[in-house]
Design an enzyme around this catalytic site. Structure first.
Site, PDB file in Angstrom:
ATOM      1  N   ARG A  51      36.081 -16.832  34.399  1.00 37.73           N
ATOM      2  CA  ARG A  51      37.143 -16.633  35.148  1.00 37.73           C
ATOM      3  C   ARG A  51      38.261 -15.713  34.661  1.00 37.73           C
ATOM      4  O   ARG A  51      38.826 -14.890  35.565  1.00 37.73           O
ATOM      5  CB  ARG A  51      37.721 -18.029  36.074  1.00 37.73           C
ATOM      6  CG  ARG A  51      36.903 -18.326  37.054  1.00 37.73           C
ATOM      7  CD  ARG A  51      37.723 -19.433  38.006  1.00 37.73           C
ATOM      8  NE  ARG A  51      37.837 -20.605  37.332  1.00 37.73           N
ATOM      9  CZ  ARG A  51      38.661 -21.056  36.866  1.00 37.73           C
ATOM     10  NH1 ARG A  51      39.905 -20.551  36.777  1.00 37.73           N
ATOM     11  NH2 ARG A  51      38.686 -22.510  36.257  1.00 37.73           N
ATOM     12  N   TYR A 102      39.645  -3.422  59.739  1.00 39.00           N
ATOM     13  CA  TYR A 102      38.596  -4.475  59.319  1.00 39.00           C
ATOM     14  C   TYR A 102      38.807  -5.666  60.064  1.00 39.00           C
ATOM     15  O   TYR A 102      39.914  -6.186  59.864  1.00 39.00           O
ATOM     16  CB  TYR A 102      38.385  -4.396  58.009  1.00 39.00           C
ATOM     17  CG  TYR A 102      37.049  -5.061  57.707  1.00 39.00           C
ATOM     18  CD1 TYR A 102      35.662  -4.553  58.107  1.00 39.00           C
ATOM     19  CD2 TYR A 102      37.047  -6.469  57.121  1.00 39.00           C
ATOM     20  CE1 TYR A 102      34.396  -5.526  57.837  1.00 39.00           C
ATOM     21  CE2 TYR A 102      35.755  -7.117  56.795  1.00 39.00           C
ATOM     22  CZ  TYR A 102      34.572  -6.741  57.309  1.00 39.00           C
ATOM     23  OH  TYR A 102      33.587  -7.446  57.057  1.00 39.00           O
ATOM     24  N   ASP A 171      43.279   0.926  52.965  1.00 42.11           N
ATOM     25  CA  ASP A 171      41.610   0.360  52.737  1.00 42.11           C
ATOM     26  C   ASP A 171      40.970   1.695  52.745  1.00 42.11           C
ATOM     27  O   ASP A 171      40.810   2.393  53.862  1.00 42.11           O
ATOM     28  CB  ASP A 171      41.388  -0.593  53.867  1.00 42.11           C
ATOM     29  CG  ASP A 171      39.910  -0.890  53.887  1.00 42.11           C
ATOM     30  OD1 ASP A 171      39.364  -0.302  53.218  1.00 42.11           O
ATOM     31  OD2 ASP A 171      39.707  -2.093  54.300  1.00 42.11           O
ATOM     32  N   LYS A 196      29.599  -1.165  50.321  1.00 47.40           N
ATOM     33  CA  LYS A 196      29.120  -0.068  51.284  1.00 47.40           C
ATOM     34  C   LYS A 196      28.733   1.032  50.548  1.00 47.40           C
ATOM     35  O   LYS A 196      27.648   0.880  49.745  1.00 47.40           O
ATOM     36  CB  LYS A 196      30.506   0.114  52.355  1.00 47.40           C
ATOM     37  CG  LYS A 196      31.131  -1.080  52.790  1.00 47.40           C
ATOM     38  CD  LYS A 196      30.274  -1.798  53.945  1.00 47.40           C
ATOM     39  CE  LYS A 196      31.012  -3.162  54.101  1.00 47.40           C
ATOM     40  NZ  LYS A 196      32.286  -3.242  54.838  1.00 47.40           N
TER      41      LYS A 196
HETATM   42  C1  LIG Z   1      33.192  -4.130  54.800  1.00 48.87           C
HETATM   43  C2  LIG Z   1      34.592  -4.023  54.917  1.00 48.87           C
HETATM   44  C3  LIG Z   1      35.404  -5.003  54.203  1.00 48.87           C
HETATM   45  C4  LIG Z   1      35.325  -6.130  53.550  1.00 48.87           C
HETATM   46  O1  LIG Z   1      34.244  -6.178  52.551  1.00 48.87           O
HETATM   47  P1  LIG Z   1      33.239  -7.069  52.060  1.00 48.87           P
HETATM   48  O2  LIG Z   1      32.540  -6.492  50.741  1.00 48.87           O
HETATM   49  O3  LIG Z   1      32.094  -7.178  53.185  1.00 48.87           O
HETATM   50  O4  LIG Z   1      33.937  -8.446  51.801  1.00 48.87           O
HETATM   51  C5  LIG Z   1      36.748  -4.501  54.279  1.00 48.87           C
HETATM   52  N1  LIG Z   1      37.372  -3.410  54.873  1.00 48.87           N
HETATM   53  C6  LIG Z   1      36.324  -2.385  55.482  1.00 48.87           C
HETATM   54  C7  LIG Z   1      36.811  -1.160  56.024  1.00 48.87           C
HETATM   55  C8  LIG Z   1      35.063  -2.783  55.316  1.00 48.87           C
HETATM   56  O5  LIG Z   1      34.276  -1.919  56.249  1.00 48.87           O
END
Ligand SMILES: *Cc1c(COP(=O)(O)O)cnc(C)c1O
Length: 356
Positions: A51, A102, A171, A196
């Site tokens: 951790r 999101y 973000d 992504k």
């Molecule tokens: C997918 C996504 C998240 C969350 O990410 P995870 O890896 O699925 O937990 C946050 N912000 C945006 C814009 C996203 O597309």
């Protein structure tokens, strides 16, 4: 002489790799350990337990730090990274959050922050609206382009308009650090899902916070260790391995998205095409939910799935979640890296079938 930043693929291929030494690989393999040797009383000098740290995370964090231009703390998922920021807010503090960001961020704010006494102001992705809501805010959260509606904000303009006091969080998932480096534009934090485009193969979840302030990085690292929101070393290694193709994947996906947006713009049966001019995600509207079902039924390349930024072209009717303020026939489309001509031919056939 001003140093020219190297190209996207050059930086993606080399990010975070150790110096070349005979007999060593380009990218060292993952280090699997829950506990490390830790003799003596100086127990904070090195990580003693997973951790607290891991060399495979550190290598990938160094890679992301080169791309984002800051210090990076890696988390188990994008939501773990977002939550580390959101749950640090204290009762009475004000959070400004987009009403089309999101959905997980909106739900954490609604279901967990409001209950703790954080004041949540929900606003559209629009500069005037953000500025009108930002008085006395502790944190201003923006997502640009927003997901799924793909509205954009100028990060530097937001920073200038809200002043220096609020923590500005961007973000950066949709834009990716190849297109947008929020810390250079005045943001305090660039938070993103690495699940992504960064990883691109739809095979793992990871997330991170990139920050310019070392104290904030230390606080996030402490939170991660304490709450256990840690990535697995194997996921971190896979992500670092996938980073080598990040530049070419985004290049092809963007070319495909542009071609798709152009095609959609020529068709009478498609309305409301949204494409910010960069990236792999396109939004558009078909007549209704039944037309979208016919579209998927007739396509052999566009898989129906959530998420975006992968090598496989996928799309979904966002209205099926019930959490976004979009038309019934609204489709979020993520261009993969298939050959452009094949993708366009498939789309034309699927759209013809949808409107038949
Ligand atoms: C997918 C996504 C998240 C969350 O990410 P995870 O890896 O699925 O937990 C946050 N912000 C945006 C814009 C996203 O597309």
């Amino acid at each position: 002489m001003s140093a020219r930043r190297r190209g996207d693929s050059t930086r993606s291929v080399h990010a975070g790799l150790p110096p070349a030494e005979n007999g060593t690989p380009y990218l060292p393999g993952p280090t699997f350990a829950s506990a490390y040797h830790l003799a003596g009383d100086d127990v904070h000098a090195v990580p003693g337990y997973l951790r607290e740290g891991n060399p495979t995370w550190a290598a990938y964090e160094a890679a992301l730090a080169e791309l984002e231009g800051g210090e990076v703390v890696l988390f188990a998922s994008g939501m773990a990274a977002c939550s580390a920021l959101l749950l640090a807010l204290e009762p009475g503090q004000i959070l400004v959050v987009p009403d089309d960001c999101y959905f997980g961020v909106r739900v954490v704010a609604r279901d967990h922050l409001v209950a703790r006494g954080v004041v949540v102001r929900s606003v559209p992705t629009d500069l005037d609206a953000v500025v009108a809501a930002c008085a006395d805010a502790a944190m201003v959260w923006i997502e640009t382009p927003s997901n799924p509606k793909l509205d954009v904000l100028d990060v530097a303009a937001v920073r200038a308009a809200i002043g220096p006091d609020a923590t500005l969080v961007v973000d950066n998932t949709l834009a990716t650090p190849l297109v947008q480096r929020p810390l250079e534009l005045g943001a305090d934090v660039s938070v993103a899902s690495a699940s992504k485009h960064l990883t691109g193969h739809s095979d793992l979840l990871l997330g991170y916070c990139a920050v310019s302030d070392p104290e904030r990085a230390a606080a996030l690292r402490a939170w991660r260790g304490l709450t256990g929101a840690i990535p697995g070393p194997f996921e971190a290694w896979l992500a670092h391995r996938s980073l080598a193709t990040f530049g070419v994947r985004v290049e092809r996906g963007t070319a495909n998205a542009r071609a798709v947006a152009d095609l959609l713009g020529t068709r009478d049966d498609v309305r409301g095409v949204r494409y910010p001019g960069f990236g792999t995600v396109v939004g558009f509207e078909l007549a209704d939910a039944a037309a979208v079902a016919r579209f998927f039924g007739a396509s052999s390349l566009v898989t129906e799935a959530t998420s975006f930024g992968g090598v496989h072209t996928n799309a979904e009717r966002r209205g099926r979640w019930g959490s976004d303020d979009v038309a019934e026939g609204f489709v979020r489309f993520s261009a993969g890296i298939e050959d452009t001509e094949d993708l366009l031919a498939d789309l034309i056939a699927a759209l013809d079938a949808a409107s038949a």
